[in-house]
Design a protein around this motif. Structure first.
Motif, PDB file in Angstrom:
ATOM      1  N   LEU A  50      -4.454   1.501 -32.187  1.00 37.24           N
ATOM      2  CA  LEU A  50      -3.260   1.226 -33.330  1.00 37.24           C
ATOM      3  C   LEU A  50      -2.770  -0.444 -33.366  1.00 37.24           C
ATOM      4  CD1 LEU A  50      -0.969   4.682 -32.084  1.00 37.24           C
ATOM      5  CD2 LEU A  50      -2.464   4.217 -34.203  1.00 37.24           C
ATOM      6  N   LEU A  70      -4.765   4.375 -26.868  1.00 38.52           N
ATOM      7  CA  LEU A  70      -3.788   5.039 -28.062  1.00 38.52           C
ATOM      8  C   LEU A  70      -3.314   3.002 -28.321  1.00 38.52           C
ATOM      9  CD1 LEU A  70      -2.344   7.745 -27.221  1.00 38.52           C
ATOM     10  CD2 LEU A  70      -3.579   6.798 -28.652  1.00 38.52           C
ATOM     11  N   ALA A  71      -3.359   1.934 -26.819  1.00 34.81           N
ATOM     12  CA  ALA A  71      -2.285   0.641 -27.452  1.00 34.81           C
ATOM     13  C   ALA A  71      -3.282   0.020 -28.406  1.00 34.81           C
ATOM     14  CB  ALA A  71      -1.777   0.145 -27.017  1.00 34.81           C
ATOM     15  N   ASP A 112       0.868  -0.911 -35.196  1.00 34.74           N
ATOM     16  CA  ASP A 112       1.464   0.298 -35.770  1.00 34.74           C
ATOM     17  C   ASP A 112       2.429   0.879 -35.973  1.00 34.74           C
ATOM     18  OD1 ASP A 112       1.285   2.704 -36.934  1.00 34.74           O
ATOM     19  OD2 ASP A 112      -0.571   2.814 -37.622  1.00 34.74           O
ATOM     20  N   LEU A 145       2.837   3.886 -33.084  1.00 36.65           N
ATOM     21  CA  LEU A 145       2.419   3.856 -32.001  1.00 36.65           C
ATOM     22  C   LEU A 145       2.993   4.317 -31.368  1.00 36.65           C
ATOM     23  CD1 LEU A 145       0.301   2.800 -29.697  1.00 36.65           C
ATOM     24  CD2 LEU A 145       1.815   0.707 -29.438  1.00 36.65           C
TER      25      LEU A 145
END
Length: 217
Positions: free
Chosen positions: A64, A60-61, A67, A70
């Protein structure tokens, strides 16, 4: 995201993965007798939980980056790991956990939209929830469907972060779970690990597909 910033996020995922069995235990211990999933009820995740947690958070890090949403995605992922543990153990997606994920999404994405000056993305998130929820209601109503309304509610919640990212992520996150679940079912049937009438959890596939939707979308 730099490697220096990625390492703490991955370590946070490890900690969440370690905590998942304890957080899931109140829900698995209250399960209806006889509703056993693919994992024994109190078996725990062992070393796999921290590895999965680190991978989910790091993915995810990377996807994104900077963003502002996050932290919201990470919080929802933490709840999602607990949901997956419970569903694998006893074929349940407890409403309090699904509701917690929904509240985190709506509240967190609202703050992110205000801070980033992007109210359109919040509208996209809400539209994503409507699309995902409606599509899964129709699937649940099909004759012979194994989709429960816990799965429908989870799909609607996952539509929020996917809708935040846009139409491509939403469509990918809606399609992939059913491809993953279908492939798993076929594999288990071929290996004679399950029968045609065996109930299998759909929640983990919904969560994995949504995660992949973020990465690929």
């Amino acid at each position: 995201m730099s490697a220096a910033a990625l390492v703490p996020v991955a370590l946070l995922g490890v900690l969440v993965g370690l905590a998942v069995p304890a957080m899931a235990r109140p829900f698995t211990s209250a399960a209806v007798p006889g509703r056993t999933g693919l994992r024994t009820r109190h078996g725990g995740s062992g070393w796999l939980g921290p590895v999965v947690g680190a991978g989910v958070f790091a993915g995810l890090a990377v996807a994104l980056g900077d963003d502002p949403a996050l932290p919201v995605f990470l919080a929802v992922a933490a709840v999602g790991l607990v949901l997956a543990e419970v569903d694998l153990a006893c074929l349940r997606l407890p409403d309090p956990l699904v509701l917690a994920a929904g509240v985190l999404c709506v509240g967190g994405l609202t703050v992110a939209a205000l801070l980033g000056g992007t109210p359109g993305r919040l509208l996209g998130a809400l539209a994503g929830a409507v699309v995902a929820g409606s599509a899964h209601v129709l699937l649940a109503l099909l004759p012979g469907s194994r989709l429960g309304f816990g799965d429908v509610k989870l799909a609607a919640v996952l539509g929020l972060p996917l809708g935040w990212l846009g139409r491509e992520a939403l469509l990918t996150g809606l399609l992939l779970p059913h491809l993953l679940h279908g492939g798993l079912v076929l594999g288990l049937l071929a290996a004679r690990r399950v029968r045609r009438d065996t109930l299998l959890p759909v929640g983990p596939a919904l969560l994995a597909g949504a995660w992949l939707g973020v990465l690929l979308g």
